[in-house]
Design a protein around this motif. Structure first.
Motif, PDB file in Angstrom:
ATOM      1  N   GLU A   1       4.602  10.203  -5.176  1.00 30.25           N
ATOM      2  CA  GLU A   1       4.522  10.040  -6.629  1.00 30.25           C
ATOM      3  C   GLU A   1       3.960   8.671  -6.955  1.00 30.25           C
ATOM      4  O   GLU A   1       3.847   7.798  -6.091  1.00 30.25           O
ATOM      5  CB  GLU A   1       5.906  10.200  -7.265  1.00 30.25           C
ATOM      6  CG  GLU A   1       6.880   9.121  -6.785  1.00 30.25           C
ATOM      7  CD  GLU A   1       8.175   9.123  -7.534  1.00 30.25           C
ATOM      8  OE1 GLU A   1       8.658  10.209  -7.896  1.00 30.25           O
ATOM      9  OE2 GLU A   1       8.710   8.028  -7.751  1.00 30.25           O
TER      10      GLU A   1
ATOM     11  N   HIS B   1       3.636   5.718 -10.540  1.00 33.73           N
ATOM     12  CA  HIS B   1       3.989   5.387 -11.930  1.00 33.73           C
ATOM     13  C   HIS B   1       2.828   4.601 -12.528  1.00 33.73           C
ATOM     14  O   HIS B   1       2.731   3.380 -12.350  1.00 33.73           O
ATOM     15  CB  HIS B   1       5.296   4.592 -11.971  1.00 33.73           C
ATOM     16  CG  HIS B   1       6.400   5.255 -11.208  1.00 33.73           C
ATOM     17  ND1 HIS B   1       6.854   6.527 -11.499  1.00 33.73           N
ATOM     18  CD2 HIS B   1       7.086   4.862 -10.112  1.00 33.73           C
ATOM     19  CE1 HIS B   1       7.772   6.872 -10.631  1.00 33.73           C
ATOM     20  NE2 HIS B   1       7.931   5.885  -9.774  1.00 33.73           N
TER      21      HIS B   1
ATOM     22  N   GLN C   1       7.601  -0.679 -10.209  1.00 33.11           N
ATOM     23  CA  GLN C   1       8.957  -0.196  -9.911  1.00 33.11           C
ATOM     24  C   GLN C   1       9.469  -0.947  -8.688  1.00 33.11           C
ATOM     25  O   GLN C   1       8.831  -0.931  -7.630  1.00 33.11           O
ATOM     26  CB  GLN C   1       8.964   1.316  -9.635  1.00 33.11           C
ATOM     27  CG  GLN C   1      10.372   1.893  -9.428  1.00 33.11           C
ATOM     28  CD  GLN C   1      10.370   3.384  -9.265  1.00 33.11           C
ATOM     29  OE1 GLN C   1       9.646   3.933  -8.416  1.00 33.11           O
ATOM     30  NE2 GLN C   1      11.164   4.091 -10.071  1.00 33.11           N
TER      31      GLN C   1
ATOM     32  N   HIS D   1       3.916   6.469  -3.662  1.00 30.77           N
ATOM     33  CA  HIS D   1       5.089   6.197  -2.799  1.00 30.77           C
ATOM     34  C   HIS D   1       5.970   7.439  -2.698  1.00 30.77           C
ATOM     35  O   HIS D   1       5.951   8.318  -3.571  1.00 30.77           O
ATOM     36  CB  HIS D   1       5.900   5.015  -3.341  1.00 30.77           C
ATOM     37  CG  HIS D   1       6.371   5.190  -4.768  1.00 30.77           C
ATOM     38  ND1 HIS D   1       5.561   4.952  -5.857  1.00 30.77           N
ATOM     39  CD2 HIS D   1       7.560   5.610  -5.265  1.00 30.77           C
ATOM     40  CE1 HIS D   1       6.248   5.196  -6.969  1.00 30.77           C
ATOM     41  NE2 HIS D   1       7.451   5.606  -6.644  1.00 30.77           N
TER      42      HIS D   1
END
Ligand SMILES: NC(=O)N[C@@H](O)C(=O)O
Ligand code: NI
Length: 183
Positions: free
Chosen positions: A75, A77, A82, A129
């Motif tokens: 995934e 972002h 993060q 990641h």
């Protein structure tokens, strides 16, 4: 069969993916009348555009991931960074690939790192990641990332023919075995 070594987790090796958060590999200065070492700004929080704001959360995994772990999903972002900081000093795996313009990661650029439990990481916005991998039941992590209305989690499911495994630590911990049944 593509084998990936476990890459040593250093600021330099992790730089293409974000920041290493490890006071032992950082400079510091003294504060509070010399009683305290400040390892200042080990990473910055990117909250991206518009209504983004930084939030602090705790991630707890009551049940650890069992190894070997088959990787089926990565995934990213796109709107913000993060950070994961381990709170129980337990080792944990970090599987990353560089950010891409398109909708899928370049699996040939995957890197597998193993934190020694004192090291955290801050994924830069858009870096692919694996979701948190914990190796001990009940492991807790401090997580600093973005809150906002914009969609901020793209998922990529690996093609079924591609077997990608994170090895058991007791086994050979120097390679991540990738088996392509189409190969
Ligand atoms: N979804 C979520 O909050 N966690 C993931 O982003 C992760 O990287 O574990
Ligand atoms: Ni994530």
């Amino acid at each position: 069969m593509m084998q990936l070594p476990i890459t040593p987790l250093t600021q330099e090796n992790f730089a293409p993916f974000g920041d290493l958060i490890d006071w032992r590999q950082a400079e510091h200065f003294l504060i509070n009348a010399g009683t305290t070492q400040r390892f200042h700004c080990l990473a910055e929080v990117n909250t991206g555009a518009e209504d983004g704001r930084a939030i602090i959360s705790i991630f707890r995994k009551p049940q650890a991931d069992s190894l070997p772990l088959r990787v089926t999903l990565l995934e990213r972002h796109p709107q913000g960074s993060q950070a994961f900081i381990p709170l129980n000093a337990q080792p944990f795996f970090i599987l990353v690939a560089p950010a891409t313009e398109g909708s899928k990661p370049d699996l040939h650029q995957l890197k597998l790192f193993l934190s020694d439990g004192q090291q955290g990481v801050n994924y830069a916005a858009g870096v692919w990641h694996h979701p948190l991998i914990a190796l001990q039941d009940g492991d807790c992590f401090l997580v600093v990332d973005r809150q906002g209305d914009l969609a901020n989690c793209d998922e990529y499911t690996l093609e079924a023919h591609l077997e990608l495994w994170i090895p058991a630590l007791s086994a050979s911990t120097d390679t991540l075995c990738v088996h392509d049944s189409n190969a």
